[in-house]
Design a protein around this motif. Structure first.
Motif, PDB file in Angstrom:
ATOM      1  N   PHE A   1       1.021  -1.254  -0.134  1.00 17.08           N
ATOM      2  CA  PHE A   1       0.498   0.198   0.091  1.00 17.08           C
ATOM      3  C   PHE A   1       1.091   1.215  -0.161  1.00 17.08           C
ATOM      4  O   PHE A   1       0.245   2.413  -0.098  1.00 17.08           O
ATOM      5  CB  PHE A   1      -1.203   0.137   1.101  1.00 17.08           C
ATOM      6  CG  PHE A   1      -2.201  -0.489   1.323  1.00 17.08           C
ATOM      7  CD1 PHE A   1      -3.582  -1.046   0.467  1.00 17.08           C
ATOM      8  CD2 PHE A   1      -2.297  -2.582   1.624  1.00 17.08           C
ATOM      9  CE1 PHE A   1      -4.244  -1.323   0.249  1.00 17.08           C
ATOM     10  CE2 PHE A   1      -3.517  -3.217   1.520  1.00 17.08           C
ATOM     11  CZ  PHE A   1      -4.095  -3.080   0.802  1.00 17.08           C
ATOM     12  N   GLY A   2       1.993   0.786   0.155  1.00 16.22           N
ATOM     13  CA  GLY A   2       3.014   2.551   0.220  1.00 16.22           C
ATOM     14  C   GLY A   2       3.928   3.111   1.303  1.00 16.22           C
ATOM     15  O   GLY A   2       3.017   2.388   2.918  1.00 16.22           O
ATOM     16  N   LYS A   3       4.463   4.162   1.259  1.00 16.02           N
ATOM     17  CA  LYS A   3       5.254   3.844   2.969  1.00 16.02           C
ATOM     18  C   LYS A   3       4.526   5.021   3.516  1.00 16.02           C
ATOM     19  O   LYS A   3       4.479   4.515   4.778  1.00 16.02           O
ATOM     20  CB  LYS A   3       6.621   4.762   2.557  1.00 16.02           C
ATOM     21  CG  LYS A   3       7.512   4.759   3.451  1.00 16.02           C
ATOM     22  CD  LYS A   3       8.732   5.742   3.009  1.00 16.02           C
ATOM     23  CE  LYS A   3       9.931   5.650   4.532  1.00 16.02           C
ATOM     24  NZ  LYS A   3      10.837   6.083   3.940  1.00 16.02           N
ATOM     25  N   SER A   4       3.516   5.687   2.919  1.00 17.01           N
ATOM     26  CA  SER A   4       2.996   6.166   3.474  1.00 17.01           C
ATOM     27  C   SER A   4       2.137   5.836   4.639  1.00 17.01           C
ATOM     28  O   SER A   4       1.339   6.249   6.270  1.00 17.01           O
ATOM     29  CB  SER A   4       2.195   7.454   3.091  1.00 17.01           C
ATOM     30  OG  SER A   4       2.946   8.631   2.347  1.00 17.01           O
ATOM     31  N   GLN A   5       0.901   5.220   3.544  1.00 20.79           N
ATOM     32  CA  GLN A   5       0.412   3.867   4.707  1.00 20.79           C
ATOM     33  C   GLN A   5       1.175   3.143   5.965  1.00 20.79           C
ATOM     34  O   GLN A   5       0.179   2.905   7.019  1.00 20.79           O
ATOM     35  CB  GLN A   5      -0.910   2.783   4.130  1.00 20.79           C
ATOM     36  CG  GLN A   5      -1.149   3.577   2.753  1.00 20.79           C
ATOM     37  CD  GLN A   5      -0.910   4.903   2.086  1.00 20.79           C
ATOM     38  OE1 GLN A   5      -1.475   6.200   2.785  1.00 20.79           O
ATOM     39  NE2 GLN A   5      -0.390   4.700   1.695  1.00 20.79           N
ATOM     40  N   ALA A   6       1.826   2.031   5.402  1.00 18.11           N
ATOM     41  CA  ALA A   6       2.832   1.517   6.608  1.00 18.11           C
ATOM     42  C   ALA A   6       3.062   2.943   7.311  1.00 18.11           C
ATOM     43  O   ALA A   6       3.198   2.590   8.793  1.00 18.11           O
ATOM     44  CB  ALA A   6       3.674   1.286   6.026  1.00 18.11           C
ATOM     45  N   LEU A   7       3.453   3.514   7.462  1.00 15.30           N
ATOM     46  CA  LEU A   7       4.303   4.851   8.494  1.00 15.30           C
ATOM     47  C   LEU A   7       2.678   5.332   9.871  1.00 15.30           C
ATOM     48  O   LEU A   7       2.679   4.872  10.814  1.00 15.30           O
ATOM     49  CB  LEU A   7       4.030   6.624   7.963  1.00 15.30           C
ATOM     50  CG  LEU A   7       6.076   5.403   7.527  1.00 15.30           C
ATOM     51  CD1 LEU A   7       6.549   7.223   6.844  1.00 15.30           C
ATOM     52  CD2 LEU A   7       6.830   5.134   8.871  1.00 15.30           C
TER      53      LEU A   7
END
Length: 315
Positions: free
Chosen positions: A70-76
């Motif tokens: 889902f992408g780094k932003s969602q992971a953060l």
């Protein structure tokens, strides 16, 4: 709890055990109470299996597994939601961020009173011209546009007061602009620390040249949202009124000219000014309606999940 270390990752199986040992050694030698939250952003290797093994060995290790990438932003965002520490440290999982920086990053939040401290990789080991030049241009544009005076917006090694991560919404690909999101939320005490950059030990970078294009587009987006995101009518409505007024003035002039000044002249529809006036009024009306609809959407929107979690460990 003193510190939560939030680590998003994608296919970093080789580095996880070494990274865990390094972080745990730093935490224990400084007598920090801590948790390490690994967010597996849809890895296709054995990264999740390694995180499971670490969590069984150490209850301070926690894991979140996304159903897909889902992408780094969602992971953060997912990591921030679960973090329990007073200070949150973010870093990448590729061993290019040095965990020995954690104590000073922690002290800058707790003792020096910063809301957020961003790392600056002043000396880099990935010194390819094709990467560094776009990065410098990107950081220059980000500084000028945002007013946040940082040298390295994209550095993954950052520390935050817990109030910051609980009150900002990291979505899309806005992880590059967390300092700006924090500033827009009212956390203005933002600092910077020169940090040691490590050469990549395993695997290859997950980012290509396209990240800089995406970065500039995201910069435009966040600039717009920070200024007009909560009041779209102020932009679109103003543009619409101005354009409609210009078009109406053209039409009024043509009408007065035909009726009183030059009644025997060409028909209004044969004059190019007529079409300029017509198109300008139509576009002005559309801008105004766009602003109006934007205001309605803001007042009726509902939050939706931006990612799906497959599994969690120790959370």
């Amino acid at each position: 709890m003193n510190i939560s270390v939030v680590i998003p990752l994608l296919n970093e199986k080789e580095s996880l055990n070494e990274l865990y040992d390094w972080i745990a050694n730093v935490m224990q030698s400084n007598r920090f109470s801590y948790e390490i939250i690994f967010i597996d952003d849809g890895s296709t290797d054995d990264s999740w299996k390694t995180i499971q093994q670490l969590s069984q060995k150490d209850s301070n290790v926690k894991g979140i597994q996304f159903l897909k990438n889902f992408g780094k932003s969602q992971a953060l965002h997912a990591g921030f939601e679960k973090a329990n520490g007073d200070v949150i440290i973010t870093m990448d999982a590729d061993l290019q961020d040095n965990p020995n920086e954690i104590p000073e990053l922690y002290n800058m939040i707790v003792k020096d009173g910063y809301d957020l401290v961003s790392g600056w990789k002043k000396k880099r080991y990935d010194s390819k011209l094709s990467k560094n030049m776009p990065s410098k241009l990107f950081n220059w544009a980000a500084r000028k546009t945002s007013g946040v005076k940082l040298h390295d917006f994209n550095c993954g090694l950052k520390s935050y007061h817990k109030d910051v991560v609980k009150n900002i919404d990291v979505n899309g690909e806005m992880h590059r602009y967390i300092p700006l999101l924090a500033k827009n939320a009212g956390f203005t005490n933002i600092g910077e620390k020169v940090v040691q950059h490590q050469a990549r030990k395993y695997g290859e970078t997950k980012f290509g040249m396209d990240r800089f294009i995406h970065g500039f587009l995201d910069l435009i987006t966040i600039w717009f949202l920070s200024r007009f995101g909560k009041r779209p009518m102020h932009l679109f409505g103003a543009l619409g009124v101005i354009m409609f007024a210009v078009g109406f003035a053209f039409a009024l002039y043509l009408g007065i000219d035909k009726l009183f000044l030059n009644p025997a002249g060409r028909l209004i529809t044969q004059r190019p000014q007529f079409y300029i006036a017509l198109v300008t009024m139509i576009i002005g009306t559309q801008f105004f309606v766009a602003g109006f609809l934007g205001e309605i959407i803001l007042r009726t929107k509902e939050d939706k999940n931006r990612y799906l979690i497959k599994d969690e460990l120790n959370l």
